[in-house]
Design a protein around this motif. Structure first.
Motif, PDB file in Angstrom:
ATOM      1  N   LEU A 105      35.714 112.608 -48.378  1.00  0.00           N
ATOM      2  CA  LEU A 105      34.562 112.432 -47.837  1.00  0.00           C
ATOM      3  C   LEU A 105      33.731 112.418 -49.227  1.00  0.00           C
ATOM      4  O   LEU A 105      32.974 111.582 -49.469  1.00  0.00           O
ATOM      5  CB  LEU A 105      33.819 113.170 -46.779  1.00  0.00           C
ATOM      6  N   HIS A 106      33.752 113.571 -50.064  1.00  0.00           N
ATOM      7  CA  HIS A 106      32.941 113.823 -50.920  1.00  0.00           C
ATOM      8  C   HIS A 106      33.075 112.840 -52.251  1.00  0.00           C
ATOM      9  O   HIS A 106      32.467 112.463 -52.860  1.00  0.00           O
ATOM     10  CB  HIS A 106      33.118 115.215 -51.512  1.00  0.00           C
ATOM     11  N   GLU A 107      34.598 112.590 -52.277  1.00  0.00           N
ATOM     12  CA  GLU A 107      35.091 111.379 -53.009  1.00  0.00           C
ATOM     13  C   GLU A 107      34.717 110.105 -52.814  1.00  0.00           C
ATOM     14  O   GLU A 107      33.758 109.473 -53.701  1.00  0.00           O
ATOM     15  CB  GLU A 107      36.625 111.342 -53.630  1.00  0.00           C
ATOM     16  N   LEU A 108      34.533 109.848 -51.618  1.00  0.00           N
ATOM     17  CA  LEU A 108      33.912 108.592 -51.227  1.00  0.00           C
ATOM     18  C   LEU A 108      32.279 108.330 -51.661  1.00  0.00           C
ATOM     19  O   LEU A 108      31.653 107.511 -52.023  1.00  0.00           O
ATOM     20  CB  LEU A 108      34.235 108.257 -49.565  1.00  0.00           C
ATOM     21  N   ALA A 109      31.810 109.637 -51.303  1.00  0.00           N
ATOM     22  CA  ALA A 109      30.281 109.486 -51.519  1.00  0.00           C
ATOM     23  C   ALA A 109      29.982 109.401 -53.028  1.00  0.00           C
ATOM     24  O   ALA A 109      29.024 108.764 -53.344  1.00  0.00           O
ATOM     25  CB  ALA A 109      29.687 110.996 -51.082  1.00  0.00           C
ATOM     26  N   ALA A 110      31.042 110.150 -53.867  1.00  0.00           N
ATOM     27  CA  ALA A 110      30.704 109.997 -55.535  1.00  0.00           C
ATOM     28  C   ALA A 110      30.874 108.584 -55.943  1.00  0.00           C
ATOM     29  O   ALA A 110      30.466 107.999 -56.630  1.00  0.00           O
ATOM     30  CB  ALA A 110      31.532 111.025 -56.013  1.00  0.00           C
ATOM     31  N   ARG A 111      31.865 107.860 -55.310  1.00  0.00           N
ATOM     32  CA  ARG A 111      32.290 106.592 -55.465  1.00  0.00           C
ATOM     33  C   ARG A 111      31.100 105.710 -55.444  1.00  0.00           C
ATOM     34  O   ARG A 111      30.586 104.785 -55.799  1.00  0.00           O
ATOM     35  CB  ARG A 111      33.471 106.017 -54.916  1.00  0.00           C
ATOM     36  N   LEU A 112      30.521 105.880 -54.148  1.00  0.00           N
ATOM     37  CA  LEU A 112      29.153 104.965 -53.802  1.00  0.00           C
ATOM     38  C   LEU A 112      28.119 105.363 -54.571  1.00  0.00           C
ATOM     39  O   LEU A 112      27.370 104.281 -54.943  1.00  0.00           O
ATOM     40  CB  LEU A 112      28.997 105.336 -52.198  1.00  0.00           C
TER      41      LEU A 112
END
Length: 223
Positions: A105-112
């Motif tokens: 989830l944190h990777e997804l947030a960082a990519r966004l």
């Protein structure tokens, strides 16, 4: 930051919506391709997370149609289709990023956050204007090197203004950025947040353009 989530799996969609909200995002969740296409046309989201296997209209068709209509919102394709040809088709259709399920989830947030920065011409993670620094990943703000504590709404409003520094954002645009569907918004909510930001960060940072909206000044006005 307000984002669109297009995911038909109820458990995964609910988990992503809840998790991203806890990380400070405003999340509008749709479960079909035609709904995703409609919301992309609305132009109110900073970015979109798009599953490809959507009912009623495939995600690739949604993406291709959006790009053909000139819709430039950053799109992160989020899918279980892991074959190289599938990735190539997704990127060629106009995806800005392609992430395989499952994802941290944190990777997804960082990519966004990275997609939104690039779409606003901001390559650096830390945003700066005058003596104010905002770090989206750490969710911190500093003024003249000293930390400033901001509630989520004030942080998101400052983030939106700093991403668009030098450009005027209307109150309606700021409301759309701050609040997801179904949220009742006080008529003076943006003005109240702006007042608090000026009190904490200085009166010269955010300028009111009467009858239009607000703009954040990169450089302090000359005395």
């Amino acid at each position: 930051m307000r984002i669109l989530l297009a995911e038909d799996d109820p458990l995964l969609g609910d988990g992503l919506q809840s998790g991203l909200r806890q990380l400070g995002f405003q999340v509008d969740w749709v479960r079909s391709g035609d709904a995703a296409e409609r919301e992309l046309r609305a132009g109110v989201h900073a970015a979109a997370v798009l599953d490809l296997g959507l009912p009623r209209k495939d995600g690739l068709d949604v993406l291709a149609a959006a790009r053909a209509q000139g819709i430039r919102v950053p799109v992160l394709v989020f899918t279980a289709r892991d074959a190289i040809p599938d990735r190539i088709r997704g990127l060629d259709a106009g995806a800005d990023d392609y992430v395989l399920k499952p994802v941290d989830l944190h990777e997804l947030a960082a990519r966004l956050r990275a997609l939104v920065r690039r779409s606003h011409g901001q390559p650096e993670e830390v945003l700066r204007a005058q003596d104010v620094e905002l770090d989206p990943a750490a969710h911190t703000v500093h003024k003249a090197g000293r930390p400033v504590q901001l509630p989520t709404r004030e942080f998101d409003l400052l983030h939106a203004l700093m991403l668009s520094a030098g450009r005027v954002l209307t109150r309606e645009q700021l409301e759309q950025h701050l609040y997801s569907w179904g949220r009742e918004v006080d008529s003076n909510a943006v003005e109240v947040h702006i007042h608090h930001l000026r009190r904490k960060l200085g009166s010269n940072l955010i300028h009111t353009v009467r009858g239009v909206g607000y703009t954040l000044l990169r450089e302090a006005p000359a005395c």
